[in-house]
Enzyme design. Structure first.
Site, PDB file in Angstrom:
ATOM      1  N   ASN A 125      33.849  33.711  30.031  1.00  0.00           N
ATOM      2  CA  ASN A 125      32.502  33.610  30.574  1.00  0.00           C
ATOM      3  C   ASN A 125      32.005  32.171  30.627  1.00  0.00           C
ATOM      4  O   ASN A 125      32.386  31.338  29.810  1.00  0.00           O
ATOM      5  CB  ASN A 125      31.526  34.458  29.762  1.00  0.00           C
ATOM      6  CG  ASN A 125      31.665  35.939  30.085  1.00  0.00           C
ATOM      7  OD1 ASN A 125      32.522  36.336  30.873  1.00  0.00           O
ATOM      8  ND2 ASN A 125      30.836  36.753  29.474  1.00  0.00           N
ATOM      9  N   MET A 126      31.110  31.921  31.537  1.00  0.00           N
ATOM     10  CA  MET A 126      30.639  30.561  31.781  1.00  0.00           C
ATOM     11  C   MET A 126      30.064  29.903  30.525  1.00  0.00           C
ATOM     12  O   MET A 126      30.294  28.718  30.273  1.00  0.00           O
ATOM     13  CB  MET A 126      29.593  30.560  32.899  1.00  0.00           C
ATOM     14  CG  MET A 126      29.153  29.172  33.333  1.00  0.00           C
ATOM     15  SD  MET A 126      28.162  29.175  34.840  1.00  0.00           S
ATOM     16  CE  MET A 126      29.417  29.578  36.051  1.00  0.00           C
ATOM     17  N   LYS A 127      29.315  30.649  29.724  1.00  0.00           N
ATOM     18  CA  LYS A 127      28.684  30.058  28.545  1.00  0.00           C
ATOM     19  C   LYS A 127      29.699  29.728  27.459  1.00  0.00           C
ATOM     20  O   LYS A 127      29.444  28.862  26.604  1.00  0.00           O
ATOM     21  CB  LYS A 127      27.620  30.993  27.983  1.00  0.00           C
ATOM     22  CG  LYS A 127      28.152  32.331  27.500  1.00  0.00           C
ATOM     23  CD  LYS A 127      27.032  33.233  27.020  1.00  0.00           C
ATOM     24  CE  LYS A 127      27.571  34.579  26.542  1.00  0.00           C
ATOM     25  NZ  LYS A 127      26.476  35.477  26.082  1.00  0.00           N
ATOM     26  N   GLY A 128      30.852  30.387  27.443  1.00  0.00           N
ATOM     27  CA  GLY A 128      31.906  30.045  26.514  1.00  0.00           C
ATOM     28  C   GLY A 128      31.607  30.419  25.086  1.00  0.00           C
ATOM     29  O   GLY A 128      30.955  31.427  24.796  1.00  0.00           O
TER      30      GLY A 128
END
Length: 251
Positions: A125-128
């Site tokens: 996911n983008m937020k990591g």
């Protein structure tokens, strides 16, 4: 003589270890003695039952200390490790664009009946995770997170459809070694279809390490504490080498 090591608690080489476990008996002095004898019969000496707490009706949780006389030669231990040369976020994207000339395509999911998507989300996911961007954030990665309870057949079909470079499998549930069985079935399926060499296979989860992943048939394994940048940098090197090219740090 090699590098001999033993556990220690208060001072070096005293052999002290801490152990915790549950016994299927109600908390009592007899239960405390049962815990002590259990460890004594395993070879521990000076056993101390430091904590005894009810863990449910008819079950008791123990925290114990004991000393072991065992030692081992650290120099004789051989464990396969994932070798990763870390580039920063911008530097890695620049290296992929320069050296590969295209995006790295990755399909991932928590496969089988496993409904815990926290692991695959942390990596993709983008937020990591832990202030480390996930693969979706990288301009030079095309990352598809299929979520949880993904059938092996489904993740393979999507990887073929997207002409993916890699398949990332997350396995959180480990009861009765279901994580091993499910992961092994994926490798067997790819092999039967003649697709095993088409993809770089990565396996991750709390009970996963590189040695286990290799034994099952994956290319690399990532355990607790893995950051998305670890996976991203590994894939950069692995994809380049698969295409017969040399990563920037090996030139």
């Amino acid at each position: 003589m090699g590098h001999m090591i033993r556990p220690y608690g208060d001072r070096k080489d005293d052999g002290v270890v801490q152990l915790s476990f549950v016994l299927p008996v109600a908390a009592s002095e007899k239960a405390r003695e049962a815990a002590r004898q259990l460890l004594a019969r395993q070879g521990f000496v000076d056993v101390l039952v430091a904590q005894m707490e009810k863990a449910g009706e008819g079950y008791t949780f123990f925290v114990c200390y004991g000393k072991t006389q065992l030692a081992l030669d650290y120099d004789t231990i051989e464990v396969p490790e994932v070798k990763i040369h870390k580039l920063g976020f911008d530097a890695l994207n620049e290296a992929i664009e320069r050296d590969l000339g295209r995006k790295i395509v990755v399909v991932g999911g928590c496969t089988g009946t496993d409904a815990h998507a926290v692991g695959i989300d942390a990596i993709m996911n983008m937020k990591g995770y832990n202030q480390d961007y996930g693969l979706e954030r990288y301009p030079m990665f095309d990352a598809l997170n299929m979520g949880s309870q993904v059938l092996n057949e489904a993740i393979v079909a999507r990887a073929v459809e997207m002409n993916a470079d890699a398949i990332l499998v997350s396995q959180i549930v480990t009861q009765r070694d279901v994580h091993k069985d499910n992961s092994r079935q994926l490798v067997e399926m790819l092999t039967e279809k003649g697709l095993r060499d088409r993809f770089i296979l990565l396996l991750g989860g709390p009970r996963i390490d590189h040695k286990l992943a290799l034994e099952i048939g994956f290319d690399a394994g990532f355990g607790p504490g893995t950051k998305p940048s670890d996976v991203a940098n590994y894939l950069y090197s692995a994809v380049l080498k698969k295409e017969g090219k040399t990563p920037v740090h090996e030139r």
